[in-house]
Design a protein around this motif. Structure first.
Motif, PDB file in Angstrom:
ATOM      1  N   PHE A  15      86.031  50.835  33.052  1.00 56.91           N
ATOM      2  CA  PHE A  15      84.700  51.185  33.672  1.00 56.91           C
ATOM      3  C   PHE A  15      83.730  50.676  32.976  1.00 56.91           C
ATOM      4  CE2 PHE A  15      87.769  53.684  36.196  1.00 56.91           C
ATOM      5  CZ  PHE A  15      87.024  53.568  37.624  1.00 56.91           C
ATOM      6  N   THR A  16      83.602  50.484  31.658  1.00 57.54           N
ATOM      7  CA  THR A  16      82.694  49.935  30.989  1.00 57.54           C
ATOM      8  C   THR A  16      82.987  48.794  29.825  1.00 57.54           C
ATOM      9  OG1 THR A  16      83.260  51.532  28.974  1.00 57.54           O
ATOM     10  CG2 THR A  16      81.751  52.541  30.462  1.00 57.54           C
ATOM     11  N   ASP A  17      81.728  48.345  29.684  1.00 60.33           N
ATOM     12  CA  ASP A  17      81.762  46.894  28.634  1.00 60.33           C
ATOM     13  C   ASP A  17      80.818  46.881  28.012  1.00 60.33           C
ATOM     14  OD1 ASP A  17      83.075  44.609  27.690  1.00 60.33           O
ATOM     15  OD2 ASP A  17      81.620  43.385  29.050  1.00 60.33           O
ATOM     16  N   ASN A  18      80.844  46.704  26.444  1.00 56.80           N
ATOM     17  CA  ASN A  18      79.706  46.750  25.889  1.00 56.80           C
ATOM     18  C   ASN A  18      79.282  45.517  25.136  1.00 56.80           C
ATOM     19  OD1 ASN A  18      79.384  49.544  25.601  1.00 56.80           O
ATOM     20  ND2 ASN A  18      80.941  49.915  23.998  1.00 56.80           N
ATOM     21  N   ALA A  27      83.809  49.491  37.224  1.00 59.49           N
ATOM     22  CA  ALA A  27      82.727  50.029  37.943  1.00 59.49           C
ATOM     23  C   ALA A  27      82.007  49.374  38.996  1.00 59.49           C
ATOM     24  CB  ALA A  27      81.615  50.529  36.679  1.00 59.49           C
ATOM     25  N   ASP A  28      82.111  47.870  38.885  1.00 64.14           N
ATOM     26  CA  ASP A  28      81.752  46.967  39.845  1.00 64.14           C
ATOM     27  C   ASP A  28      82.279  47.207  41.112  1.00 64.14           C
ATOM     28  OD1 ASP A  28      79.637  45.647  38.209  1.00 64.14           O
ATOM     29  OD2 ASP A  28      81.457  44.701  37.139  1.00 64.14           O
ATOM     30  N   TYR A  29      83.456  47.822  41.162  1.00 61.81           N
ATOM     31  CA  TYR A  29      84.289  47.643  42.540  1.00 61.81           C
ATOM     32  C   TYR A  29      84.646  49.294  42.972  1.00 61.81           C
ATOM     33  CZ  TYR A  29      84.937  42.913  41.480  1.00 61.81           C
ATOM     34  OH  TYR A  29      84.542  41.618  41.233  1.00 61.81           O
ATOM     35  N   ASP A  34      85.521  60.146  38.349  1.00 62.09           N
ATOM     36  CA  ASP A  34      86.779  60.981  37.819  1.00 62.09           C
ATOM     37  C   ASP A  34      88.196  60.356  37.905  1.00 62.09           C
ATOM     38  OD1 ASP A  34      84.881  62.837  36.512  1.00 62.09           O
ATOM     39  OD2 ASP A  34      84.976  64.064  38.216  1.00 62.09           O
ATOM     40  N   VAL A  35      88.217  58.948  38.171  1.00 63.34           N
ATOM     41  CA  VAL A  35      89.495  58.225  38.374  1.00 63.34           C
ATOM     42  C   VAL A  35      89.497  57.343  36.973  1.00 63.34           C
ATOM     43  CG1 VAL A  35      89.883  58.433  40.521  1.00 63.34           C
ATOM     44  CG2 VAL A  35      88.696  56.451  39.795  1.00 63.34           C
ATOM     45  N   TYR A  36      90.831  57.117  36.484  1.00 61.54           N
ATOM     46  CA  TYR A  36      91.110  56.498  35.440  1.00 61.54           C
ATOM     47  C   TYR A  36      92.268  55.723  35.784  1.00 61.54           C
ATOM     48  CZ  TYR A  36      88.402  60.145  33.640  1.00 61.54           C
ATOM     49  OH  TYR A  36      87.101  61.042  33.264  1.00 61.54           O
ATOM     50  N   ALA A  37      92.127  54.282  35.242  1.00 63.62           N
ATOM     51  CA  ALA A  37      93.457  53.562  35.282  1.00 63.62           C
ATOM     52  C   ALA A  37      94.741  53.736  34.855  1.00 63.62           C
ATOM     53  CB  ALA A  37      92.869  52.169  34.797  1.00 63.62           C
ATOM     54  N   ALA A  38      95.783  53.839  35.621  1.00 60.16           N
ATOM     55  CA  ALA A  38      96.859  54.235  35.045  1.00 60.16           C
ATOM     56  C   ALA A  38      97.776  52.987  34.780  1.00 60.16           C
ATOM     57  CB  ALA A  38      97.782  54.912  36.279  1.00 60.16           C
ATOM     58  N   GLY A  39      97.393  52.500  33.397  1.00 60.38           N
ATOM     59  CA  GLY A  39      97.907  51.283  32.911  1.00 60.38           C
ATOM     60  C   GLY A  39      96.687  50.307  32.753  1.00 60.38           C
ATOM     61  N   ARG A  40      97.226  49.207  32.337  1.00 60.68           N
ATOM     62  CA  ARG A  40      96.116  47.867  32.222  1.00 60.68           C
ATOM     63  C   ARG A  40      96.921  46.544  33.015  1.00 60.68           C
ATOM     64  NH1 ARG A  40      92.445  49.632  29.046  1.00 60.68           N
ATOM     65  NH2 ARG A  40      91.501  47.378  28.616  1.00 60.68           N
ATOM     66  N   LEU A  41      95.949  45.870  33.139  1.00 60.58           N
ATOM     67  CA  LEU A  41      96.194  44.345  33.697  1.00 60.58           C
ATOM     68  C   LEU A  41      95.121  43.611  33.092  1.00 60.58           C
ATOM     69  CD1 LEU A  41      97.990  43.066  35.899  1.00 60.58           C
ATOM     70  CD2 LEU A  41      96.328  43.431  37.441  1.00 60.58           C
ATOM     71  N   ASP A  42      95.727  42.558  32.402  1.00 58.36           N
ATOM     72  CA  ASP A  42      94.711  41.739  31.853  1.00 58.36           C
ATOM     73  C   ASP A  42      93.611  41.086  32.480  1.00 58.36           C
ATOM     74  OD1 ASP A  42      96.523  42.036  29.482  1.00 58.36           O
ATOM     75  OD2 ASP A  42      97.581  40.197  29.930  1.00 58.36           O
ATOM     76  N   ARG A  43      92.474  40.672  31.914  1.00 59.73           N
ATOM     77  CA  ARG A  43      91.358  40.163  32.464  1.00 59.73           C
ATOM     78  C   ARG A  43      91.498  38.995  33.300  1.00 59.73           C
ATOM     79  NH1 ARG A  43      86.528  38.273  28.838  1.00 59.73           N
ATOM     80  NH2 ARG A  43      85.883  36.434  30.236  1.00 59.73           N
ATOM     81  N   ASP A  44      92.708  38.191  32.757  1.00 56.50           N
ATOM     82  CA  ASP A  44      92.890  36.847  33.213  1.00 56.50           C
ATOM     83  C   ASP A  44      94.086  36.877  34.441  1.00 56.50           C
ATOM     84  OD1 ASP A  44      94.567  37.591  31.278  1.00 56.50           O
ATOM     85  OD2 ASP A  44      94.508  35.228  30.567  1.00 56.50           O
ATOM     86  N   SER A  45      94.644  38.297  34.889  1.00 60.73           N
ATOM     87  CA  SER A  45      95.680  38.548  35.453  1.00 60.73           C
ATOM     88  C   SER A  45      94.891  39.299  37.008  1.00 60.73           C
ATOM     89  CB  SER A  45      96.437  39.491  34.983  1.00 60.73           C
ATOM     90  OG  SER A  45      97.128  38.841  33.882  1.00 60.73           O
ATOM     91  N   GLU A  46      95.489  39.155  37.790  1.00 57.70           N
ATOM     92  CA  GLU A  46      95.068  39.753  39.176  1.00 57.70           C
ATOM     93  C   GLU A  46      95.937  40.682  39.912  1.00 57.70           C
ATOM     94  OE1 GLU A  46      94.060  36.050  41.968  1.00 57.70           O
ATOM     95  OE2 GLU A  46      95.137  35.306  40.228  1.00 57.70           O
ATOM     96  N   GLY A  47      95.588  41.346  40.660  1.00 55.12           N
ATOM     97  CA  GLY A  47      96.494  42.159  41.507  1.00 55.12           C
ATOM     98  C   GLY A  47      96.379  43.663  41.389  1.00 55.12           C
ATOM     99  N   LEU A  48      97.559  44.352  41.713  1.00 50.75           N
ATOM    100  CA  LEU A  48      97.946  45.873  41.805  1.00 50.75           C
ATOM    101  C   LEU A  48      97.238  46.659  40.550  1.00 50.75           C
ATOM    102  CD1 LEU A  48      98.217  48.126  43.555  1.00 50.75           C
ATOM    103  CD2 LEU A  48     100.730  48.149  43.123  1.00 50.75           C
ATOM    104  N   LEU A  49      96.337  47.301  40.483  1.00 46.72           N
ATOM    105  CA  LEU A  49      96.069  48.436  39.433  1.00 46.72           C
ATOM    106  C   LEU A  49      96.018  49.810  40.154  1.00 46.72           C
ATOM    107  CD1 LEU A  49      95.334  48.450  36.497  1.00 46.72           C
ATOM    108  CD2 LEU A  49      92.887  48.456  37.321  1.00 46.72           C
ATOM    109  N   LEU A  50      96.574  50.770  39.469  1.00 44.83           N
ATOM    110  CA  LEU A  50      96.598  52.059  40.117  1.00 44.83           C
ATOM    111  C   LEU A  50      95.675  52.840  39.229  1.00 44.83           C
ATOM    112  CD1 LEU A  50     100.407  52.558  40.646  1.00 44.83           C
ATOM    113  CD2 LEU A  50      98.727  51.942  42.242  1.00 44.83           C
ATOM    114  N   LEU A  51      94.896  53.609  39.895  1.00 42.24           N
ATOM    115  CA  LEU A  51      93.889  54.651  39.061  1.00 42.24           C
ATOM    116  C   LEU A  51      94.056  55.705  39.884  1.00 42.24           C
ATOM    117  CD1 LEU A  51      92.101  51.916  40.098  1.00 42.24           C
ATOM    118  CD2 LEU A  51      90.544  52.905  38.448  1.00 42.24           C
TER     119      LEU A  51
END
Length: 181
Positions: A15-18, A27-29, A34-51
């Motif tokens: 959600f943040t970037d310094n 945060a742009d989307y 109070d939701v948090y990403a459950a895992g990660r997906l690289d910046r250069d990858s697309e698709g399903l991210l669960l929060l």
């Protein structure tokens, strides 16, 4: 609650970037408190991210000991061979050890949204698509696995995590579903 989000290319899974200038983040989307990403997906990858807003759910999705299967649609450089697919199915030796066996199969090019910027195109080098399901979550694992068998990843779209699929979610869109206790 569980939020299914189609993370666009070039968006951070946080959600943040310094950095300066700041990069696109969740945060742009996502405008759900109070939701948090459950895992990660690289910046250069697309698709399903669960929060989620549930710590137990977040742990079950992201903790490698639970081995939630993750399916990726992968465009690779070259015409992927059956030998390379078999290597992926048996496990691939990476610098950080042998991967667990994956489910790997060639697939027809899926009907996906255009990526911006477009994937590089070379008329004299073919590309092919595969569906790859892994149950680990090492850093950039899919990209490292395809490179290790001689077929570098050009585009990577996570299609499914456990029972949750991307389905008809457009890039940058999300869907919220209640969690059953």
């Amino acid at each position: 609650m569980l939020v299914l989000f189609n993370k666009p290319f070039d968006v951070l899974s946080q959600f943040t970037d310094n950095s300066t200038p700041p990069r696109a983040t969740l945060a742009d989307y996502i405008d759900i408190p109070d939701v948090y990403a459950a895992g990660r997906l690289d910046r250069d990858s697309e698709g399903l991210l669960l929060l989620t807003n549930c710590g137990k759910t977040q742990q079950r999705i992201s903790d490698p000991k639970f081995k939630a299967p993750k399916t990726y649609w992968v465009q690779v450089e070259g015409d992927i061979s059956e030998q390379a697919l078999q290597q992926l199915r048996q496990g691939v030796q990476l610098k950080d050890g042998l991967t667990l066996p994956a489910q790997a199969q060639r697939m027809a090019e899926p009907e996906l949204w255009p990526r911006t910027p477009a994937v590089r195109y070379r008329a004299n080098i073919p590309t092919s698509w595969l569906s790859l399901t892994i149950s680990e979550g090492r850093n950039r694992q899919v990209r490292r696995m395809t490179a290790a068998v001689g077929f570098p990843t050009l585009r990577l779209v996570r299609w499914q995590i456990g029972d949750w699929q991307l389905a008809d979610l457009a890039p940058g869109m999300s869907r919220t579903i209640p969690l059953t206790r």
